[in-house]
Scaffold this motif. Structure first.
Motif, short mmCIF file in Angstrom:
data_model
loop_
_atom_site.label_atom_id
_atom_site.label_comp_id
_atom_site.label_asym_id
_atom_site.label_seq_id
_atom_site.Cartn_x
_atom_site.Cartn_y
_atom_site.Cartn_z
N UNK A 128 -7.15 -7.49 2.85
CA UNK A 128 -5.75 -7.74 2.51
C UNK A 128 -5.45 -7.31 1.08
N UNK A 129 -6.39 -7.57 0.17
CA UNK A 129 -6.20 -7.16 -1.21
C UNK A 129 -6.10 -5.66 -1.35
N UNK A 130 -6.85 -4.92 -0.54
CA UNK A 130 -6.79 -3.46 -0.59
C UNK A 130 -5.41 -2.95 -0.18
N UNK A 131 -4.78 -3.61 0.80
CA UNK A 131 -3.45 -3.17 1.22
C UNK A 131 -2.44 -3.36 0.09
N UNK A 132 -2.52 -4.49 -0.62
CA UNK A 132 -1.60 -4.70 -1.74
C UNK A 132 -1.88 -3.68 -2.86
N UNK A 133 -3.15 -3.36 -3.04
CA UNK A 133 -3.51 -2.37 -4.08
C UNK A 133 -2.95 -1.00 -3.71
N UNK A 134 -3.08 -0.62 -2.42
CA UNK A 134 -2.53 0.68 -1.98
C UNK A 134 -1.02 0.71 -2.12
N UNK A 135 -0.37 -0.43 -1.86
CA UNK A 135 1.09 -0.48 -2.01
C UNK A 135 1.49 -0.26 -3.46
N UNK A 136 0.72 -0.82 -4.41
CA UNK A 136 1.03 -0.62 -5.81
C UNK A 136 0.89 0.86 -6.18
N UNK A 137 -0.14 1.52 -5.65
CA UNK A 137 -0.32 2.95 -5.93
C UNK A 137 0.85 3.75 -5.38
N UNK A 138 1.31 3.40 -4.16
CA UNK A 138 2.44 4.12 -3.57
C UNK A 138 3.70 3.89 -4.39
N UNK A 139 3.91 2.66 -4.87
CA UNK A 139 5.08 2.40 -5.72
C UNK A 139 5.04 3.26 -6.98
N UNK A 140 3.86 3.36 -7.57
CA UNK A 140 3.71 4.20 -8.77
C UNK A 140 4.01 5.66 -8.44
N UNK A 141 3.50 6.13 -7.26
CA UNK A 141 3.71 7.52 -6.87
C UNK A 141 5.19 7.81 -6.65
N UNK A 142 5.89 6.84 -6.07
CA UNK A 142 7.32 7.03 -5.86
C UNK A 142 8.05 7.13 -7.19
#
Length: 584
Positions: free
Chosen positions: A556-570
């Motif tokens: 679950x923590x990895x999913x939140x981490x990936x979401x943060x990376x996607x937010x940064x990429x956006x």
């Protein structure tokens, strides 16, 4: 030098016989070949052929190639020139094959020992060892035929996907069992299916419709009831989040509901299994679907705007329901199963001295044909029909018409009874239909008649030649089970969608990804705990985790981490780099 037709007759006499008497439908414009108004080949077909082969195979040309669709020879010449040792050319349409051969550039090319020519449905293609290449113009001109070839070759694109499919049923009528058969077929193909059933609501609908006709202020009750039923389907769709909403004719989905489903990112496919001249409600709904499937062609497709978002998909049979069921002591000579229409009463009256037995409802007790009706006109069910079809020496099939005395001379679509009789191993005499010969071969799978006199002659003949009738029934059953089942038809339906766009279902799970997920038990457990309304994506899962709160495990923590990376990429406008998926 031998002509194209001399070579054809020598190498493929069956195809030559199939083409005999067919006109070549040719039109040229600026040296480009057209067929029924569609551009099929430009003035530079050799260059087009080289480019297509390069794009499809590059330098890795396989020894065996299946060419689905064809032009007038340049594509075949290019493939054979490059050393293909076996080239199977499958023609999508007999009329187009005739036109192409009339304009064939090199007659002796057909004599090449590596070239094989086939018509779909006339031979069993099987699974080729080599690769598939599709003629672009034929993909545009013959979408269902090309989808059908792909499915027959077990090369369907949809086999790579695992879709979520919502099947919306009608209240009642002939399309109600079709909805169930379609849902079953989608499940057999490995998709996740949910059905919206209105079981028990048919009587309420009839009551409200009757009230709307009788009571001055109750005229909008049926429409309001339909809107409520549509809301139910919309709520089911919002909870299930399907990739595809598959709607059957007469389902209570008004345009506003269809548009709301599409606005949620769902693809809406409507299968209109009706005669467009009799049931005209298609005019209000077809533009509110992503793909509108019909059992008719010609004028109807033109009224729908050509082949844009509309396509032809004929009816079929369900072998789990319709199969041989011989019964000791049951042997009908001549039978018909179906509702009583004027053209049937008129035609079958000619056979009352031939021992005809009729089953079905809506026959007029005051008409002389009533004396042939069994069980006082009780409506039959699938079990009844299976028994009658299986135990009749001659099954009659006359398509209904409200405005002809006998056979409709302009009749086109083929009804389900045609396939159901054959699936039960029954011999059949069917009225001539313009689309029949594309699906079944008269004289090989069944026989046909054009009027009451010819019907009487056919009945008399097959009573005297039962062995011929039995051979046709066996060939017809084998052909229907191979080409005209609901499983095959639903696979062709998905192929038609993917012909429009290979990424028509952008959120669909790919089967290779699903297998990868299955190998990770932690990820699989997380996905299994997701509520049905949560989209199984990084954004969907991370948003749900934030709403849920509480402690997170490693996955679950990895999913939140990936979401943060996607937010940064956006924020940096580089999100497409993370979303990109290799296309193959």
């Amino acid at each position: 030098m031998r002509s194209v037709y001399e070579i054809l007759s020598q190498r493929w006499p069956g195809i030559a016989a199939e083409l005999a008497g067919r006109p070549a439908v040719t039109q040229t414009h600026a040296n480009a070949l057209k067929f029924r108004g569609r551009s099929m080949q430009s003035s530079r077909p050799e260059i087009e052929a080289r480019r297509l082969v390069d794009r499809r195979f590059g330098d890795a040309l396989p020894a065996e190639v299946v060419l689905s669709g064809h032009g007038t020879g340049p594509m075949c010449a290019e493939l054979l020139r490059r050393g293909v040792r076996r080239l199977r050319v499958i023609a999508p349409d007999a009329d187009w094959l005739q036109t192409a051969l009339a304009n064939w550039t090199e007659p002796e090319l057909l004599a090449h020992p590596s070239l094989e020519l086939e018509l779909p449905g006339r031979t069993a293609p099987g699974l080729p060892a080599g690769a598939l290449i599709e003629h672009p113009a034929c993909l545009r001109a013959f979408p269902w035929e090309m989808a059908r070839i792909r499915v027959a070759l077990e090369k369907s694109r949809s086999s790579d996907l695992r879709l979520k499919i919502l099947v919306v049923e009608p209240f009642y009528g002939g399309s109600l069992p079709i909805a169930g058969y379609a849902a079953r077929a989608f499940r057999e193909l490995g998709h996740q299916v949910r059905q919206v059933s209105y079981a028990g609501m048919a009587e309420a609908w009839r009551t409200l419709s009757d009230a709307g006709e009788r009571l001055q202020d109750a005229g909008d009750l049926p429409q309001r009831f339909t809107g409520l039923a549509g809301e139910l389907a919309l709520h089911e769709a919002a909870a299930f989040r399907p990739d595809l909403v598959f709607v059957l004719a007469q389902a209570p989905l008004p345009p506003v509901i269809l548009e709301r489903m599409r606005s949620l990112g769902m693809r809406v496919v409507f299968w209109f299994v009706e005669d467009y001249q009799t049931m005209t409600y298609w005019k209000a709904i077809h533009e509110h679907t992503d793909l509108f499937l019909t059992i008719q062609r010609g004028e109807f497709l033109q009224q729908l705007g050509g082949r844009g978002h509309a396509a032809y998909l004929p009816l079929c049979t369900e072998p789990s329901v319709f199969h041989p069921q011989p019964q000791d002591g049951l042997d009908h000579e001549l039978t018909f199963v179906g509702a009583g229409y004027h053209n049937r009463e008129t035609t079958f009256l000619q056979l009352r001295r031939q021992g005809l037995k009729i089953w079905g409802g809506d026959w007029n007790p005051l008409h002389p044909a009533w004396e042939m009706v069994q069980e006082e006109g009780r409506r039959t069910n699938d079990e009844d029909n299976r028994s009658i079809f299986s135990n009749s020496r001659i099954n009659l099939n006359l398509h209904s018409s409200t405005y002809h005395e006998g056979v409709d001379p302009a009749g086109d679509f083929v009804n389900p009874r045609t396939f159901d009789i054959l699936a039960c191993g029954g011999f059949q005499l069917c009225d001539e239909r313009s689309l029949l010969s594309e699906l079944l071969e008269p004289g090989r799978h069944l026989d046909t008649f054009r009027d009451a006199e010819e019907l009487k002659e056919r009945v008399a003949y097959y009573r005297e030649h039962p062995e011929e009738a039995r051979a046709m029934a066996e060939a017809g059953r084998a052909h229907v089970l191979r080409y005209h089942t609901f499983r095959r038809r639903m696979e062709e339906c998905l192929e038609l969608a993917l012909l429009r766009d290979p990424d028509w279902f952008p959120a669909a799970v790919r089967r290779d990804e699903e297998r990868a997920l299955a190998s990770d038990p932690q990820l699989r457990r997380l996905l299994e705990t997701l509520p049905p309304e949560v989209e199984p994506s990084v954004d969907g899962i991370s948003a749900w985790l934030e709403r849920r709160g509480g402690r997170l495990d490693a996955t679950e923590g990895l999913f939140l981490y990936m979401a943060r990376i996607k937010d940064w990429a956006r924020s940096k406008n580089i999100d497409r780099m993370l979303e990109a998926r290799p296309r193959g």
